[in-house]
Write a protein that holds these residues in place. Sequence first.
Motif, PDB file in Angstrom:
ATOM      1  N   ALA A  43     -67.925 107.263  42.669  1.00  0.00           N
ATOM      2  CA  ALA A  43     -67.292 107.137  41.761  1.00  0.00           C
ATOM      3  C   ALA A  43     -65.705 106.407  42.284  1.00  0.00           C
ATOM      4  O   ALA A  43     -64.696 106.159  41.554  1.00  0.00           O
ATOM      5  CB  ALA A  43     -66.788 108.671  41.027  1.00  0.00           C
ATOM      6  N   LYS A  44     -65.561 106.565  43.883  1.00  0.00           N
ATOM      7  CA  LYS A  44     -64.950 105.514  44.004  1.00  0.00           C
ATOM      8  C   LYS A  44     -63.580 106.090  44.080  1.00  0.00           C
ATOM      9  O   LYS A  44     -62.560 105.491  43.705  1.00  0.00           O
ATOM     10  CB  LYS A  44     -64.542 103.882  43.673  1.00  0.00           C
ATOM     11  N   VAL A  45     -63.562 107.222  44.016  1.00  0.00           N
ATOM     12  CA  VAL A  45     -62.249 108.530  44.251  1.00  0.00           C
ATOM     13  C   VAL A  45     -61.438 108.259  45.255  1.00  0.00           C
ATOM     14  O   VAL A  45     -61.413 107.740  46.020  1.00  0.00           O
ATOM     15  CB  VAL A  45     -62.756 109.808  44.493  1.00  0.00           C
ATOM     16  N   SER A  46     -60.219 108.021  45.050  1.00  0.00           N
ATOM     17  CA  SER A  46     -58.946 107.725  45.901  1.00  0.00           C
ATOM     18  C   SER A  46     -57.913 109.173  45.932  1.00  0.00           C
ATOM     19  O   SER A  46     -57.492 110.114  44.599  1.00  0.00           O
ATOM     20  CB  SER A  46     -57.984 106.636  45.617  1.00  0.00           C
ATOM     21  N   VAL A  47     -57.468 109.241  46.985  1.00  0.00           N
ATOM     22  CA  VAL A  47     -56.731 110.487  47.201  1.00  0.00           C
ATOM     23  C   VAL A  47     -55.445 110.077  47.767  1.00  0.00           C
ATOM     24  O   VAL A  47     -55.261 109.722  48.563  1.00  0.00           O
ATOM     25  CB  VAL A  47     -57.166 112.215  47.712  1.00  0.00           C
ATOM     26  N   THR A  48     -54.394 110.589  47.347  1.00  0.00           N
ATOM     27  CA  THR A  48     -53.488 110.480  48.079  1.00  0.00           C
ATOM     28  C   THR A  48     -52.696 111.516  48.668  1.00  0.00           C
ATOM     29  O   THR A  48     -53.011 112.718  48.634  1.00  0.00           O
ATOM     30  CB  THR A  48     -51.967 110.428  47.249  1.00  0.00           C
ATOM     31  N   LEU A  49     -52.421 110.415  50.158  1.00  0.00           N
ATOM     32  CA  LEU A  49     -52.187 111.632  51.650  1.00  0.00           C
ATOM     33  C   LEU A  49     -51.056 111.874  51.685  1.00  0.00           C
ATOM     34  O   LEU A  49     -50.058 112.269  52.227  1.00  0.00           O
ATOM     35  CB  LEU A  49     -53.127 111.303  52.895  1.00  0.00           C
ATOM     36  N   VAL A  50     -50.643 111.148  51.147  1.00  0.00           N
ATOM     37  CA  VAL A  50     -48.368 110.697  51.289  1.00  0.00           C
ATOM     38  C   VAL A  50     -48.319 109.935  50.036  1.00  0.00           C
ATOM     39  O   VAL A  50     -48.868 108.818  49.658  1.00  0.00           O
ATOM     40  CB  VAL A  50     -48.213 110.190  52.821  1.00  0.00           C
ATOM     41  N   ASP A  51     -46.977 110.960  49.302  1.00  0.00           N
ATOM     42  CA  ASP A  51     -46.680 110.088  48.558  1.00  0.00           C
ATOM     43  C   ASP A  51     -45.111 109.860  49.461  1.00  0.00           C
ATOM     44  O   ASP A  51     -43.878 110.507  49.090  1.00  0.00           O
ATOM     45  CB  ASP A  51     -46.640 110.636  47.086  1.00  0.00           C
ATOM     46  N   GLY A  52     -45.398 108.788  50.189  1.00  0.00           N
ATOM     47  CA  GLY A  52     -43.599 107.794  50.151  1.00  0.00           C
ATOM     48  C   GLY A  52     -42.727 107.930  49.556  1.00  0.00           C
ATOM     49  O   GLY A  52     -41.238 107.239  49.537  1.00  0.00           O
ATOM     50  N   SER A  53     -43.510 107.423  48.236  1.00  0.00           N
ATOM     51  CA  SER A  53     -42.298 106.824  47.306  1.00  0.00           C
ATOM     52  C   SER A  53     -40.911 108.036  46.635  1.00  0.00           C
ATOM     53  O   SER A  53     -40.063 107.157  46.162  1.00  0.00           O
ATOM     54  CB  SER A  53     -43.315 106.730  45.934  1.00  0.00           C
ATOM     55  N   ALA A  54     -40.839 109.025  47.812  1.00  0.00           N
ATOM     56  CA  ALA A  54     -39.494 109.718  46.608  1.00  0.00           C
ATOM     57  C   ALA A  54     -38.980 109.879  47.345  1.00  0.00           C
ATOM     58  O   ALA A  54     -38.177 110.826  47.775  1.00  0.00           O
ATOM     59  CB  ALA A  54     -40.626 111.376  46.671  1.00  0.00           C
ATOM     60  N   GLY A  55     -38.592 108.474  48.970  1.00  0.00           N
ATOM     61  CA  GLY A  55     -37.201 109.329  49.644  1.00  0.00           C
ATOM     62  C   GLY A  55     -38.253 108.492  50.562  1.00  0.00           C
ATOM     63  O   GLY A  55     -38.828 107.190  50.881  1.00  0.00           O
ATOM     64  N   VAL A  56     -38.579 108.423  52.009  1.00  0.00           N
ATOM     65  CA  VAL A  56     -38.125 107.930  53.062  1.00  0.00           C
ATOM     66  C   VAL A  56     -39.514 107.070  53.107  1.00  0.00           C
ATOM     67  O   VAL A  56     -40.345 108.139  52.946  1.00  0.00           O
ATOM     68  CB  VAL A  56     -37.715 108.379  54.494  1.00  0.00           C
ATOM     69  N   HIS A  57     -40.238 106.242  53.815  1.00  0.00           N
ATOM     70  CA  HIS A  57     -41.415 105.516  53.026  1.00  0.00           C
ATOM     71  C   HIS A  57     -42.005 105.946  55.478  1.00  0.00           C
ATOM     72  O   HIS A  57     -40.779 106.244  56.004  1.00  0.00           O
ATOM     73  CB  HIS A  57     -41.191 104.383  53.628  1.00  0.00           C
ATOM     74  N   ARG A  83     -52.278 117.269  58.814  1.00  0.00           N
ATOM     75  CA  ARG A  83     -51.110 116.655  57.259  1.00  0.00           C
ATOM     76  C   ARG A  83     -50.159 116.375  57.835  1.00  0.00           C
ATOM     77  O   ARG A  83     -49.771 116.342  59.034  1.00  0.00           O
ATOM     78  CB  ARG A  83     -51.383 118.650  57.312  1.00  0.00           C
ATOM     79  N   ALA A  84     -49.425 115.394  56.737  1.00  0.00           N
ATOM     80  CA  ALA A  84     -47.974 114.875  57.406  1.00  0.00           C
ATOM     81  C   ALA A  84     -47.507 115.853  57.008  1.00  0.00           C
ATOM     82  O   ALA A  84     -46.842 116.476  55.853  1.00  0.00           O
ATOM     83  CB  ALA A  84     -48.316 113.377  55.827  1.00  0.00           C
ATOM     84  N   ASP A  85     -46.046 115.022  57.982  1.00  0.00           N
ATOM     85  CA  ASP A  85     -44.367 116.404  56.898  1.00  0.00           C
ATOM     86  C   ASP A  85     -43.667 114.812  57.580  1.00  0.00           C
ATOM     87  O   ASP A  85     -43.796 113.996  58.371  1.00  0.00           O
ATOM     88  CB  ASP A  85     -44.418 116.879  58.391  1.00  0.00           C
ATOM     89  N   ARG A  86     -42.772 115.209  57.203  1.00  0.00           N
ATOM     90  CA  ARG A  86     -40.834 114.325  56.948  1.00  0.00           C
ATOM     91  C   ARG A  86     -39.771 115.595  57.919  1.00  0.00           C
ATOM     92  O   ARG A  86     -39.951 116.267  57.142  1.00  0.00           O
ATOM     93  CB  ARG A  86     -40.873 113.869  55.940  1.00  0.00           C
ATOM     94  N   ASP A  87     -39.547 115.044  58.786  1.00  0.00           N
ATOM     95  CA  ASP A  87     -38.331 116.067  58.803  1.00  0.00           C
ATOM     96  C   ASP A  87     -37.693 114.803  59.516  1.00  0.00           C
ATOM     97  O   ASP A  87     -37.309 113.464  59.405  1.00  0.00           O
ATOM     98  CB  ASP A  87     -38.757 116.576  59.870  1.00  0.00           C
ATOM     99  N   ASP A  88     -36.144 115.216  60.280  1.00  0.00           N
ATOM    100  CA  ASP A  88     -35.306 114.677  60.224  1.00  0.00           C
ATOM    101  C   ASP A  88     -35.458 113.242  61.113  1.00  0.00           C
ATOM    102  O   ASP A  88     -34.970 112.192  61.396  1.00  0.00           O
ATOM    103  CB  ASP A  88     -33.500 115.303  61.324  1.00  0.00           C
ATOM    104  N   ARG A  89     -36.347 113.573  61.862  1.00  0.00           N
ATOM    105  CA  ARG A  89     -37.377 112.015  62.767  1.00  0.00           C
ATOM    106  C   ARG A  89     -37.518 111.406  62.233  1.00  0.00           C
ATOM    107  O   ARG A  89     -37.889 110.576  62.729  1.00  0.00           O
ATOM    108  CB  ARG A  89     -38.058 112.995  64.332  1.00  0.00           C
ATOM    109  N   GLY A  90     -38.265 111.439  60.976  1.00  0.00           N
ATOM    110  CA  GLY A  90     -39.419 110.636  60.600  1.00  0.00           C
ATOM    111  C   GLY A  90     -40.281 111.297  59.994  1.00  0.00           C
ATOM    112  O   GLY A  90     -40.693 112.510  60.173  1.00  0.00           O
ATOM    113  N   TRP A  91     -41.588 110.502  59.886  1.00  0.00           N
ATOM    114  CA  TRP A  91     -42.850 111.186  59.374  1.00  0.00           C
ATOM    115  C   TRP A  91     -43.533 111.195  60.524  1.00  0.00           C
ATOM    116  O   TRP A  91     -43.641 110.255  61.431  1.00  0.00           O
ATOM    117  CB  TRP A  91     -43.679 109.900  58.750  1.00  0.00           C
ATOM    118  N   HIS A  92     -44.221 111.939  60.614  1.00  0.00           N
ATOM    119  CA  HIS A  92     -45.797 112.509  61.641  1.00  0.00           C
ATOM    120  C   HIS A  92     -46.824 113.702  60.887  1.00  0.00           C
ATOM    121  O   HIS A  92     -46.224 113.679  60.282  1.00  0.00           O
ATOM    122  CB  HIS A  92     -44.622 113.578  63.034  1.00  0.00           C
TER     123      HIS A  92
END
Length: 98
Positions: A43-57, A83-92
């Motif tokens: 089905a060529k399913v795509s999954v969003t792993l990080v949604d950076g659209s709501a803040g810092v890319h 898992r992705a995480d965003r803190d005061d240092r950015g994304w990692h």
Amino acid sequence: MSGSVPQVWIAASNGRDMIRADAIVIVCLDGGGRVTAQLHDEAKVSVTLVDGSAGVHPPADFHRQLLRAVAELADSSGAQLVRADRDDRGWHWITEPL
């Protein structure tokens, strides 16, 4: 995955779903800061792993950083979660045992 190969799982952006890393065939970072993974099902399913659209890319190479983390974990023992995480240092990417 066979019993002798460690399982690496990646957390989806919704915080509930996890995708087995070996089920992914394409990882993309779009201009809106969203990291998606296309799975190798019919089905060529795509999954969003990080949604950076709501803040810092995330950084421009964030999808490559994920691939690097998965490759490093492939040599580890036991099941691992990335898992992705965003803190005061950015994304990692954070890795932890399951």
